[in-house]
Scaffold this motif. Structure first.
Motif, PDB file in Angstrom:
ATOM      1  N   ILE A  61       0.867  -1.214  -0.044  1.00  0.00           N
ATOM      2  CA  ILE A  61      -0.005   0.266  -0.066  1.00  0.00           C
ATOM      3  C   ILE A  61       0.996   1.279  -0.040  1.00  0.00           C
ATOM      4  N   ASN A  62       0.872   2.185  -0.999  1.00  0.00           N
ATOM      5  CA  ASN A  62       1.425   3.518  -0.978  1.00  0.00           C
ATOM      6  C   ASN A  62       0.818   4.422  -0.483  1.00  0.00           C
ATOM      7  N   PHE A  63       1.109   4.779   0.960  1.00  0.00           N
ATOM      8  CA  PHE A  63       0.547   5.173   1.738  1.00  0.00           C
ATOM      9  C   PHE A  63       0.619   6.953   1.287  1.00  0.00           C
ATOM     10  N   ALA A  64       1.871   7.048   0.554  1.00  0.00           N
ATOM     11  CA  ALA A  64       2.105   8.493   0.506  1.00  0.00           C
ATOM     12  C   ALA A  64       0.951   8.904  -1.085  1.00  0.00           C
ATOM     13  N   HIS A  65       0.285   8.078  -1.332  1.00  0.00           N
ATOM     14  CA  HIS A  65      -0.766   8.362  -2.558  1.00  0.00           C
ATOM     15  C   HIS A  65      -1.532   9.600  -1.923  1.00  0.00           C
ATOM     16  N   SER A  66      -2.090   9.562  -0.811  1.00  0.00           N
ATOM     17  CA  SER A  66      -2.921  10.733  -0.499  1.00  0.00           C
ATOM     18  C   SER A  66      -2.501  12.089  -0.425  1.00  0.00           C
ATOM     19  N   ASP A  67      -0.927  12.108  -0.252  1.00  0.00           N
ATOM     20  CA  ASP A  67      -0.003  13.290  -0.225  1.00  0.00           C
ATOM     21  C   ASP A  67       0.148  13.835  -1.732  1.00  0.00           C
ATOM     22  N   VAL A  68       0.116  12.814  -2.668  1.00  0.00           N
ATOM     23  CA  VAL A  68      -0.021  13.167  -4.032  1.00  0.00           C
ATOM     24  C   VAL A  68      -0.904  13.971  -4.444  1.00  0.00           C
ATOM     25  N   PHE A  69      -2.192  13.473  -3.704  1.00  0.00           N
ATOM     26  CA  PHE A  69      -3.415  14.020  -3.934  1.00  0.00           C
ATOM     27  C   PHE A  69      -3.499  15.471  -3.630  1.00  0.00           C
ATOM     28  N   GLY A 103      -5.149  15.858   2.414  1.00  0.00           N
ATOM     29  CA  GLY A 103      -5.119  14.449   1.737  1.00  0.00           C
ATOM     30  C   GLY A 103      -5.395  13.262   2.721  1.00  0.00           C
ATOM     31  N   THR A 104      -5.242  13.551   3.942  1.00  0.00           N
ATOM     32  CA  THR A 104      -5.203  12.445   5.011  1.00  0.00           C
ATOM     33  C   THR A 104      -6.418  11.574   4.989  1.00  0.00           C
ATOM     34  N   LEU A 105      -7.644  12.456   5.227  1.00  0.00           N
ATOM     35  CA  LEU A 105      -8.946  11.868   5.450  1.00  0.00           C
ATOM     36  C   LEU A 105      -9.460  11.266   4.135  1.00  0.00           C
ATOM     37  N   PRO A 106      -9.404  11.971   2.987  1.00  0.00           N
ATOM     38  CA  PRO A 106      -9.733  11.735   1.818  1.00  0.00           C
ATOM     39  C   PRO A 106      -9.048  10.422   1.167  1.00  0.00           C
ATOM     40  N   GLY A 107      -7.737  10.473   1.461  1.00  0.00           N
ATOM     41  CA  GLY A 107      -6.999   9.184   1.192  1.00  0.00           C
ATOM     42  C   GLY A 107      -7.463   8.209   1.967  1.00  0.00           C
ATOM     43  N   LEU A 108      -7.788   8.130   3.115  1.00  0.00           N
ATOM     44  CA  LEU A 108      -8.054   7.194   4.074  1.00  0.00           C
ATOM     45  C   LEU A 108      -9.196   6.366   3.595  1.00  0.00           C
ATOM     46  N   LYS A 109     -10.167   7.313   3.201  1.00  0.00           N
ATOM     47  CA  LYS A 109     -11.368   6.798   2.712  1.00  0.00           C
ATOM     48  C   LYS A 109     -11.370   6.171   1.394  1.00  0.00           C
ATOM     49  N   ALA A 110     -10.539   6.493   0.603  1.00  0.00           N
ATOM     50  CA  ALA A 110     -10.134   6.026  -0.809  1.00  0.00           C
ATOM     51  C   ALA A 110      -9.538   4.774  -0.548  1.00  0.00           C
ATOM     52  N   PHE A 111      -8.745   4.745   0.434  1.00  0.00           N
ATOM     53  CA  PHE A 111      -7.957   3.418   0.719  1.00  0.00           C
ATOM     54  C   PHE A 111      -9.071   2.234   1.219  1.00  0.00           C
ATOM     55  N   VAL A 112     -10.216   2.803   1.946  1.00  0.00           N
ATOM     56  CA  VAL A 112     -11.090   2.085   2.325  1.00  0.00           C
ATOM     57  C   VAL A 112     -12.026   1.535   1.218  1.00  0.00           C
ATOM     58  N   ALA A 113     -11.899   2.473   0.490  1.00  0.00           N
ATOM     59  CA  ALA A 113     -12.787   2.022  -0.937  1.00  0.00           C
ATOM     60  C   ALA A 113     -12.215   0.931  -1.444  1.00  0.00           C
ATOM     61  N   ALA A 114     -10.739   1.283  -1.916  1.00  0.00           N
ATOM     62  CA  ALA A 114     -10.199   0.131  -2.507  1.00  0.00           C
ATOM     63  C   ALA A 114     -10.078  -1.209  -1.723  1.00  0.00           C
ATOM     64  N   VAL A 115     -10.142  -1.209  -0.629  1.00  0.00           N
ATOM     65  CA  VAL A 115     -10.350  -2.503   0.398  1.00  0.00           C
ATOM     66  C   VAL A 115     -11.628  -2.944   0.184  1.00  0.00           C
TER      67      VAL A 115
END
Length: 296
Positions: A35-43, A223-235
């Motif tokens: 999991i690339n957790f830096a993805h939300s910060d690219v956002f 990016g923290t919260l939207p990224g976390l929700k997007a990660f939840v969406a992917a899972v």
């Protein structure tokens, strides 16, 4: 009935943004199994690129807005490739835990650099496209919502075409299936992985622009919260599964929108995560994912 349809429209608009971000998570996981957790910060960087590009290209019209969107996507693609080469490629072959910790460290690094470069205070995001509202069958549709839906649809269709109808997409799928076999048949794994990061990061950049258009206040931690929700969406959809990521994003957007319209609006995030837990209890691989046997 009209209110229900309006909420569905709002939820799909929000879910389309989550879906774009979730696609980046699931592409990297599909190819590299982490999991690339830096993805939300690219956002987040995508939103700031839009903020700085907007006055320089004369945003406010269709052409200017599209230029800002394309510039942010290109900048984020370049950032994604840089992150992969600097942070993840040297760890190729190391344990998943090592790479996971590096991903978290890269996320924190980007957040702190963002605070230093952009400033910690929130900034008002400029208008990129003409703002108007359309009344249709009793529904109120803003031009920003239409743009979100159109851009998301075009990008998802483009991603589907790349993955399923190009040589690079075939190489990505081969690498996802078996990296060693892919290299034996002549696939340049490094190039394919860099392309995967570029593609996923470009989608995150587009997501950052579209999110900032609808919630026009940006900051380095956005990016923290939207990224976390997007990660939840992917899972939720099945990590590693592209249609699953899109489906999960839409579901999370709908749930969040419907809960926001009730008295339990402050619990919208908690309810979204509770739904994830409930679904995973019955389908551990997600809605469209398949169970894989992995060595620990």
């Amino acid at each position: 009935m009209t209110e229900l349809l309006q909420q569905i429209l709002n939820g799909i608009s929000l879910g389309a943004i989550y879906a774009l971000i979730a696609l980046g998570y699931t592409m990297v996981y599909g190819v590299l199994r982490f999991i690339n957790f830096a993805h939300s910060d690219v956002f987040m960087v995508g939103a700031y690129l839009g903020f700085y590009l907007a006055p320089r290209v004369g945003a406010g019209g269709i052409g200017g807005g599209l230029l800002v969107l394309a510039g942010a996507m290109a900048g984020c693609a370049l950032l994604g490739v840089t992150i992969e080469k600097v942070a993840y490629r040297p760890l190729r072959g190391r344990s998943t835990l090592t790479v996971l910790i590096t991903a978290i460290g890269m996320s924190l690094f980007l957040q702190n650099v963002g605070q230093k470069v952009f400033g910690a205070n929130p900034r008002a995001f400029p208008r990129l496209f003409p703002g108007t509202q359309v009344q249709f069958a009793g529904l109120t549709i803003s031009s920003d919502q239409l743009i979100v839906l159109l851009v998301a649809l075009v990008l998802v269709a483009g991603l589907h075409f790349i993955v399923h109808h190009t040589r690079t997409g075939t190489a990505m799928r081969a690498l996802s299936f078996n990296a060693t076999a892919a290299s034996l048949v002549g696939i340049n794994n490094d190039r394919v992985i860099s392309f995967t990061f570029a593609l996923g990061s470009a989608l995150a950049g587009a997501g950052g622009i579209l999110y900032a258009m609808n919630y026009p206040s940006i900051d380095p931690l956005m990016g923290t919260l939207p990224g976390l929700k997007a990660f939840v969406a992917a899972v939720l959809g099945g990590i590693g599964n592209l249609p699953g990521a899109a489906l999960g994003g839409l579901l999370i957007g709908l749930v969040e929108t419907f809960v926001s319209g009730t008295r339990a609006s402050t619990l919208r995030d908690a309810i979204a995560f509770a739904i994830l837990i409930l679904i995973l209890l019955f389908r551990p691989a997600g809605l469209l994912g398949r169970v894989r046997v992995e060595k620990v």
